[in-house]
Scaffold this motif. Structure first.
Motif, PDB file in Angstrom:
ATOM      1  N   ALA A   1     -35.589  96.378  -4.145  1.00  0.00           N
ATOM      2  CA  ALA A   1     -35.603  97.138  -5.319  1.00  0.00           C
ATOM      3  C   ALA A   1     -36.772  96.750  -6.255  1.00  0.00           C
ATOM      4  N   TRP A   2     -36.925  95.490  -6.517  1.00  0.00           N
ATOM      5  CA  TRP A   2     -38.269  95.217  -7.247  1.00  0.00           C
ATOM      6  C   TRP A   2     -39.625  95.796  -6.772  1.00  0.00           C
ATOM      7  N   VAL A   3     -39.888  95.728  -5.590  1.00  0.00           N
ATOM      8  CA  VAL A   3     -40.848  96.367  -5.043  1.00  0.00           C
ATOM      9  C   VAL A   3     -40.980  97.867  -5.196  1.00  0.00           C
ATOM     10  N   ARG A   4     -39.443  98.509  -5.144  1.00  0.00           N
ATOM     11  CA  ARG A   4     -39.410  99.980  -5.103  1.00  0.00           C
ATOM     12  C   ARG A   4     -40.010 100.411  -6.613  1.00  0.00           C
ATOM     13  N   ALA A   5     -39.378  99.523  -7.469  1.00  0.00           N
ATOM     14  CA  ALA A   5     -39.754 100.036  -8.953  1.00  0.00           C
ATOM     15  C   ALA A   5     -40.964  99.731  -9.251  1.00  0.00           C
ATOM     16  N   LEU A   6     -41.691  98.723  -8.686  1.00  0.00           N
ATOM     17  CA  LEU A   6     -43.129  98.417  -9.013  1.00  0.00           C
ATOM     18  C   LEU A   6     -43.967  99.747  -8.414  1.00  0.00           C
ATOM     19  N   CYS A   7     -43.853 100.237  -7.079  1.00  0.00           N
ATOM     20  CA  CYS A   7     -44.346 101.196  -6.647  1.00  0.00           C
ATOM     21  C   CYS A   7     -44.105 102.438  -7.618  1.00  0.00           C
ATOM     22  N   ALA A   8     -42.838 102.680  -8.105  1.00  0.00           N
ATOM     23  CA  ALA A   8     -42.739 103.922  -9.100  1.00  0.00           C
ATOM     24  C   ALA A   8     -43.205 103.693 -10.510  1.00  0.00           C
ATOM     25  N   GLU A   9     -43.464 102.536 -10.912  1.00  0.00           N
ATOM     26  CA  GLU A   9     -44.526 102.246 -12.250  1.00  0.00           C
ATOM     27  C   GLU A   9     -45.748 102.580 -12.014  1.00  0.00           C
ATOM     28  N   PHE A  10     -46.204 102.370 -10.672  1.00  0.00           N
ATOM     29  CA  PHE A  10     -47.654 102.465 -10.755  1.00  0.00           C
ATOM     30  C   PHE A  10     -47.926 103.910  -9.934  1.00  0.00           C
ATOM     31  N   GLY A  11     -47.016 104.790  -9.889  1.00  0.00           N
ATOM     32  CA  GLY A  11     -47.146 105.986  -9.483  1.00  0.00           C
ATOM     33  C   GLY A  11     -47.712 106.276  -7.981  1.00  0.00           C
ATOM     34  N   ILE A  12     -47.254 105.420  -7.073  1.00  0.00           N
ATOM     35  CA  ILE A  12     -47.693 105.305  -5.806  1.00  0.00           C
ATOM     36  C   ILE A  12     -47.094 106.647  -4.945  1.00  0.00           C
ATOM     37  N   PRO A  13     -48.188 107.325  -4.605  1.00  0.00           N
ATOM     38  CA  PRO A  13     -47.832 108.677  -3.745  1.00  0.00           C
ATOM     39  C   PRO A  13     -47.146 108.116  -2.411  1.00  0.00           C
ATOM     40  N   ALA A  14     -46.309 109.302  -1.902  1.00  0.00           N
ATOM     41  CA  ALA A  14     -45.630 109.276  -0.776  1.00  0.00           C
ATOM     42  C   ALA A  14     -46.634 109.486   0.447  1.00  0.00           C
ATOM     43  N   LEU A  15     -46.318 109.290   1.593  1.00  0.00           N
ATOM     44  CA  LEU A  15     -47.078 109.749   2.696  1.00  0.00           C
ATOM     45  C   LEU A  15     -47.567 111.069   2.687  1.00  0.00           C
ATOM     46  N   ARG A  16     -46.625 111.755   2.313  1.00  0.00           N
ATOM     47  CA  ARG A  16     -46.779 113.566   2.350  1.00  0.00           C
ATOM     48  C   ARG A  16     -48.167 113.750   1.454  1.00  0.00           C
ATOM     49  N   ALA A  17     -48.359 113.127   0.386  1.00  0.00           N
ATOM     50  CA  ALA A  17     -49.516 113.032  -0.411  1.00  0.00           C
ATOM     51  C   ALA A  17     -50.868 113.118   0.205  1.00  0.00           C
ATOM     52  N   TRP A  18     -50.745 112.328   1.340  1.00  0.00           N
ATOM     53  CA  TRP A  18     -51.890 112.091   2.087  1.00  0.00           C
ATOM     54  C   TRP A  18     -52.159 113.040   3.163  1.00  0.00           C
ATOM     55  N   GLY A  19     -51.218 114.209   3.195  1.00  0.00           N
ATOM     56  CA  GLY A  19     -51.404 115.046   4.438  1.00  0.00           C
ATOM     57  C   GLY A  19     -50.555 115.016   5.534  1.00  0.00           C
ATOM     58  N   VAL A  20     -49.780 113.988   5.517  1.00  0.00           N
ATOM     59  CA  VAL A  20     -48.800 113.552   6.605  1.00  0.00           C
ATOM     60  C   VAL A  20     -47.824 114.711   6.501  1.00  0.00           C
ATOM     61  N   ALA A  21     -47.530 115.307   7.717  1.00  0.00           N
ATOM     62  CA  ALA A  21     -46.389 116.175   7.831  1.00  0.00           C
ATOM     63  C   ALA A  21     -45.049 115.972   8.587  1.00  0.00           C
ATOM     64  N   GLU A  22     -44.205 116.176   8.201  1.00  0.00           N
ATOM     65  CA  GLU A  22     -42.617 115.763   8.763  1.00  0.00           C
ATOM     66  C   GLU A  22     -43.085 115.488  10.564  1.00  0.00           C
ATOM     67  N   ALA A  23     -43.513 116.743  10.990  1.00  0.00           N
ATOM     68  CA  ALA A  23     -43.634 117.074  12.396  1.00  0.00           C
ATOM     69  C   ALA A  23     -44.537 115.801  13.091  1.00  0.00           C
ATOM     70  N   ASP A  24     -45.392 114.954  12.253  1.00  0.00           N
ATOM     71  CA  ASP A  24     -46.267 113.723  12.715  1.00  0.00           C
ATOM     72  C   ASP A  24     -45.397 112.674  12.863  1.00  0.00           C
ATOM     73  N   LEU A  25     -44.528 112.492  12.380  1.00  0.00           N
ATOM     74  CA  LEU A  25     -43.633 111.151  12.390  1.00  0.00           C
ATOM     75  C   LEU A  25     -43.187 110.475  13.631  1.00  0.00           C
ATOM     76  N   PRO A  26     -42.874 111.384  14.659  1.00  0.00           N
ATOM     77  CA  PRO A  26     -42.623 110.731  15.889  1.00  0.00           C
ATOM     78  C   PRO A  26     -43.622 110.217  16.396  1.00  0.00           C
ATOM     79  N   GLY A  27     -44.732 110.899  16.633  1.00  0.00           N
ATOM     80  CA  GLY A  27     -46.179 110.676  17.070  1.00  0.00           C
ATOM     81  C   GLY A  27     -46.526 109.089  16.378  1.00  0.00           C
ATOM     82  N   ILE A  28     -46.385 109.056  15.190  1.00  0.00           N
ATOM     83  CA  ILE A  28     -47.032 107.807  14.513  1.00  0.00           C
ATOM     84  C   ILE A  28     -46.187 106.828  14.932  1.00  0.00           C
ATOM     85  N   ALA A  29     -44.572 106.917  14.927  1.00  0.00           N
ATOM     86  CA  ALA A  29     -43.735 106.054  15.291  1.00  0.00           C
ATOM     87  C   ALA A  29     -44.177 105.326  16.741  1.00  0.00           C
TER      88      ALA A  29
END
Ligand SMILES: [Zn+2]
Length: 379
Positions: A322-350
């Motif tokens: 929770a502490w790390v999650r709150a820090l990421c929110a405070e810093f405005g860390i973008p989610a993976l989708r912001a870097w062009g990652v699509a839902e369909a890419d996830l199995p290949g990345i895994a």
């Protein structure tokens, strides 16, 4: 108990130490190749005192780029390599210094995507001067390169790649903007958490991680909100250095396992990817340990991390997440989708992440479903 802890790098740390660089360089050679980030401003004083060849790296290093830098080092007769910059400049310089003496072709030696041949000849003397506080690359024995054809990142790795000197001057980080401070600082945090819970942790890396984690806990927020906070900048430069020493000796885990294919396939800074993934990587490991290995020592280690980060004596692993999650929110860390990652890419990345070298350090093997779920949560 058996363990190994190695570093052959002389570490010079402190405010103002960058001024000693020209003298240090002269101890190793007369014709330096200076590898810089997009801006060569920090290298100006060295360039003024020595007949230096410069090589600027914009963005994270690729196979093609280090091939070009190695050719340049040969043509200019360079006898020492100096990186002044963030992780990209340091990894590029480290790769050029070792390839210059080992034949020049990165794909011969790259793990995973290349032939993985051993590097056998000592590198040109190499000096690393970090201008960010995050990667710890000044004390690691690998250089991460992207292969544009293969869409994945992989390492050149050898004890022969260790820098002769890591010159860490926190003053070089004062001008970093808040976003870079956040990305690189959260990379440093990841590089203290993953070695601490790693299957390869040892008493020496533990001591380094515990100390580094408490420095990040008290300083990263301050460095983000006030870049001129000298104490906070010093603490983050130390935390980054400690993370590098820890990961070089205890390995990493699932967050860096994901960062390898993501960094190879998408144009996103390494630290930004680690930041987006960190709380979810912690959560998936804690859940898997509770379900399949409730007496695993790494589970208690997640609680120790939580106590160090929150300062609370009864903090649980969940409080740390929770502490790390709150820090990421405070810093405005973008989610993976912001870097062009699509839902369909996830199995290949895994699937690629499961084979990444960093994944070997994870406290327990994760299933494909767990990997995809963690990526989905960060997406
Ligand atoms: Zn990292």
């Amino acid at each position: 108990m058996r363990f190994e802890f190695a570093t052959a790098t002389r570490i010079v740390f402190g405010e103002g130490t960058a001024a000693t660089l020209p003298e240090l360089v002269r101890g190793f050679g007369v014709r330096p190749l200076i590898v810089t980030g997009a801006s060569a401003a920090h290298a100006a004083s060295l360039i003024a005192t020595l007949p230096a060849q410069t090589f600027a790296v914009s963005g994270e290093p690729t196979v093609e780029l280090v091939r070009e830098g190695t050719l340049l080092a040969h043509k200019a007769g360079c006898d020492v390599v100096v990186s002044i910059g963030g992780g990209s400049a340091i990894d590029a310089g480290k790769a050029i210094a070792i390839l210059a003496t080992n034949g020049g072709e990165p794909l011969e030696f790259l793990e995973v995507v290349g032939k993985g041949r051993a590097l056998t000849v000592p590198s040109l003397p190499y000096i690393a001067v970090p201008t960010t506080a995050g990667t710890g690359s000044e004390v690691t024995r690998n250089a991460v390169l992207a292969s544009s054809e293969r869409g994945v990142k992989a390492s050149l790795r050898s004890p022969l790649m260790l820098a002769r000197v890591a010159l860490v001057d926190p003053e070089l980080t004062y001008a970093l903007p808040p976003a870079i401070t956040a990305y690189t600082g959260l990379d440093a945090l990841t590089q203290l958490i993953e070695p601490y819970v790693s299957a390869r942790a040892n008493p020496l890396t533990d001591a380094i991680c515990v100390d580094g984690l408490s420095r990040v806990a008290r300083s990263l927020r301050r460095a983000f909100h006030d870049g001129g906070d000298r104490d906070a900048r010093r603490e983050m430069s130390l935390a980054s250095l400690f993370g590098g020493l820890a990961l070089a000796n205890a390995g990493l885990g699932v967050v860096h396992g994901f960062a390898a294919p993501l960094g190879g396939g998408f144009h996103a800074p390494h630290g930004a990817l680690c930041a987006a993934l960190l709380p979810h990587g912690m959560a998936v490991n804690v859940a898997a340990l509770r379900a399949r290995a409730p007496r695993h020592p790494s589970l208690e280690r997640y609680a120790v991390i939580a106590r160090l980060l929150t300062g609370g004596n009864d903090a649980t692993a969940d409080d740390g997440i929770a502490w790390v999650r709150a820090l990421c929110a405070e810093f405005g860390i973008p989610a993976l989708r912001a870097w062009g990652v699509a839902e369909a890419d996830l199995p290949g990345i895994a699937e690629k992440a499961a084979r990444a070298s960093s994944m070997k350090g994870n406290p327990l093997p994760l299933t494909t479903e767990e990997l995809i779920a963690a990526l989905g949560a960060a997406h």
